[in-house]
Motif scaffolding. Structure first.
Motif, PDB file in Angstrom:
ATOM      1  N   VAL A  56       0.661  -1.005  -0.264  1.00 35.27           N
ATOM      2  CA  VAL A  56       0.545   0.145   0.096  1.00 35.27           C
ATOM      3  C   VAL A  56       1.271   1.333   0.217  1.00 35.27           C
ATOM      4  O   VAL A  56       1.747   1.361   1.020  1.00 35.27           O
ATOM      5  CB  VAL A  56      -0.906  -0.154   1.045  1.00 35.27           C
TER       6      VAL A  56
ATOM      7  N   ASN B 226      -3.761   6.036  -2.920  1.00 32.96           N
ATOM      8  CA  ASN B 226      -4.290   5.514  -3.816  1.00 32.96           C
ATOM      9  C   ASN B 226      -3.252   4.352  -4.877  1.00 32.96           C
ATOM     10  O   ASN B 226      -3.489   4.246  -5.919  1.00 32.96           O
ATOM     11  CB  ASN B 226      -5.420   6.161  -5.147  1.00 32.96           C
TER      12      ASN B 226
ATOM     13  N   LEU C 232      -2.686   0.696  -4.376  1.00 31.20           N
ATOM     14  CA  LEU C 232      -2.609  -0.288  -3.438  1.00 31.20           C
ATOM     15  C   LEU C 232      -2.094  -1.446  -4.403  1.00 31.20           C
ATOM     16  O   LEU C 232      -2.762  -2.378  -5.880  1.00 31.20           O
ATOM     17  CB  LEU C 232      -4.225  -0.915  -3.430  1.00 31.20           C
TER      18      LEU C 232
ATOM     19  N   ILE D 108      -7.920   4.513  -1.627  1.00 28.21           N
ATOM     20  CA  ILE D 108      -8.362   2.579  -1.312  1.00 28.21           C
ATOM     21  C   ILE D 108      -9.832   2.163  -0.661  1.00 28.21           C
ATOM     22  O   ILE D 108      -9.852   1.248  -1.185  1.00 28.21           O
ATOM     23  CB  ILE D 108      -6.752   2.225  -0.941  1.00 28.21           C
TER      24      ILE D 108
END
Lengths: 263, 141
Positions: free
Chosen positions: A91, A95, A97, A136
Motif C-alpha cells: 500500500v 491511491n 494498492l 483505497i
C-alpha cells in the motif's frame, strides 16, 4: 452424586445465575476492565480502541501487511471444510494498492495505480481491468458494489474513515491481553448484524491489528475467517508494484454486468 | 433444497439449435466437482445491497482454478446423475453459466476479448466477483 449434593449444586447454580442476571444493571464504569460486557452492551474502551487503531492506520503512508489466513467453507452436504491461504497488501496512500490473495484453491492479484483497477489470475491467466479513482477505501467499496469483488480484510482501509461502520456495532467488549507472534496485543470482541468478530490490537505506540477472526453468524454453522497479520511499515515499493502489465499469455476478459442478483 | 446452480435462459437461438438437431457439446462431467457455498465473510464492513445478493453466484467448484489434472475430491462418486443431467441440459443453452469448461476448448481473441470455443459451443469467460464463470454465447463470428 447423591441427591442432597445434587440439590446443593442446583442451589449454587441458581445463585450464580442470579448474580449474572443482576450484572447488566450495574454501571459500566464500576466493572473491572477484564470482565466482558454482557451481550448487547458496548464498552466504550472497546470502541475507543477501534478509533485509536483506525486513526493510526490512516497515518501510515507506505506499508506492507502479510497475513496467514484460514477460511471455513460449506460443502453442499453442510460439512465445514477449512482452506488455508495468504493475503499480502502492498500500500502507498492515498491511491496505490496491490493485493496478492492466495488460497488452496484460488490465486488472485489486484492492482490499483490510481487510474485503473485490475484483477488477474496468475494460474488461469485471465485479467479484467476497469477505470477507477479515489482513495483505497473508496476503491474497495466500489469494487464490492460494482463488481462483487470482496477484498479480504478490506476493513483495514475503512477503519479511521467515515466508512468504518462503528455505528453498526451492537456489542463491544474488551476480553484481555494476548501474545500473538511474540507481540503483546489486546483482545476485543464485537457483534453486529450477520457477524461476530474479534480483533487483537498491538499494545504501545503502534496500535496495529495483530489478528482478526470473523464469524459469519448468518450461517447456521457459523463459519470463520481467521487472519494473522504481520506488518512492515518501511517497505520499498516502486510504481511497478501497482501497475498491471499483462504477461504475454494473459487473456483479457470482462467483469460480469452489475447486479447479477436481479432475477 | 438449495437453489439450482445454473441459470437456464432459453433463447430463440438455443431453441433453433435444438430443433435443428445440432450436436451440442456436453460438458466434461469429470470436472463437475464438489460445490462449496462460499458465504463466509472476510471483512466486517460490507455494502447493504451486496448483502441482499449474498447467495447469488457464490456457489463455486471446490476445484475452480485448480490445475486440470489435480482433482482431490472431484472425481469419485461426485458426478451424480443429478449433476450430469443438469449440466447436460443447460451447458450449451445460450445465456447459461458454468464454472468450468471442457479441456478441449480453444481460446479465441476477438476485438481484444477472449472467448473459448469448444466445438460448436462458445463461452465468454468473465469475472463474477473474483471467480471466473463461463457464459454460453451465440458464436461471435
Amino acid at each position: 452424586m447423591n441427591r442432597s449434593k445434587f440439590r446443593a449444586a442446583i442451589g449454587q447454580a441458581a445463585i450464580v445465575v442470579a448474580c449474572l442476571t443482576a450484572a447488566p444493571g450495574a454501571p459500566l464504569a464500576q466493572q473491572p476492565a477484564t470482565k466482558p460486557a454482557p451481550a448487547g452492551e458496548i464498552e466504550p474502551k472497546a470502541i475507543d480502541a477501534l478509533k485509536t487503531m483506525g486513526a493510526y492506520l490512516r497515518t501510515l503512508k507506505t506499508f506492507t501487511v502479510r497475513s496467514d489466513t484460514t477460511i471455513d467453507e460449506l460443502l453442499d452436504t453442510g460439512q465445514k471444510v477449512q482452506f488455508g491461504g495468504t493475503v499480502e497488501y502492498r500500500v502507498r496512500a492515498p491511491n496505490r494498492l496491490r493485493a496478492d490473495v492466495n488460497s488452496d484453491r484460488k490465486q488472485r492479484q489486484y492492482f490499483y495505480d490510481g487510474k485503473t483497477m485490475t484483477v488477474y489470475g496468475p494460474r488461469n491467466k485471465y485479467y479484467a481491468s476497469v477505470p477507477a479513482s479515489g482513495t483505497i477505501g473508496e476503491l474497495v467499496q466500489a469494487a464490492e458494489q460494482k463488481h462483487g469483488l470482496d477484498l479480504p480484510l478490506s476493513d483495514l482501509f475503512l477503519w479511521g474513515t467515515d466508512k468504518a461502520g462503528l455505528d453498526d456495532i451492537k456489542s463491544a467488549a474488551y476480553i484481555g491481553p494476548a501474545r500473538i507472534g511474540g507481540i503483546d496485543c489486546d483482545h476485543y470482541a464485537y457483534r453486529q448484524q450477520d457477524v461476530d468478530w474479534q480483533l487483537w490490537i498491538q499494545r504501545g505506540k503502534t496500535p496495529l491489528p495483530c489478528k482478526m477472526v470473523i464469524t459469519t453468524t448468518q450461517e447456521a454453522s457459523q463459519p470463520q475467517y481467521v487472519a494473522l497479520l504481520k506488518w512492515d511499515l518501511a517497505p520499498k515499493l516502486d510504481d511497478a508494484v501497482f501497475k498491471f502489465t499483462p504477461p504475454k499469455d494473459a487473456k483479457r476478459i470482462a467483469f460480469a454486468p452489475a447486479a447479477p442478483g436481479q432475477k | 433444497m438449495r437453489k439450482p446452480l445454473l441459470r437456464k435462459l432459453v433463447t430463440p437461438v438455443a431453441l433453433l439449435a435444438g430443433a435443428a438437431g445440432l450436436n451440442l457439446v456436453l460438458p466434461d462431467v469429470a470436472h463437475a466437482g464438489r460445490q462449496i457455498n462460499n458465504t463466509t465473510r472476510t471483512s466486517v464492513n460490507r455494502n447493504v445491497n451486496v448483502n441482499q445478493n449474498v447467495n447469488v453466484n457464490r456457489h463455486v467448484d471446490v476445484d475452480v482454478d485448480v490445475d486440470r489434472n489435480w482433482h482431490p475430491v472431484a472425481t469419485a462418486a461426485v458426478a451424480t446423475a443429478a449433476v450430469a443431467t443438469t449440466a447436460a441440459v443447460t451447458s450449451a443453452v445460450v445465456g447459461s453459466m458454468v464454472h468450468s469448461i471442457p479441456p478441449s476448448c480453444v481460446p479465441v481473441v476477438i476485438n481484444g476479448i477472449t472467448y473459448q470455443q469448444c466445438g460448436t459451443t462458445w463461452y465468454q469467460p468473465q469475472y463474477v466477483g473474483s471467480s471466473v464463470q463461463y457464459v454460453v454465447i451465440a458464436p461471435p463470428r
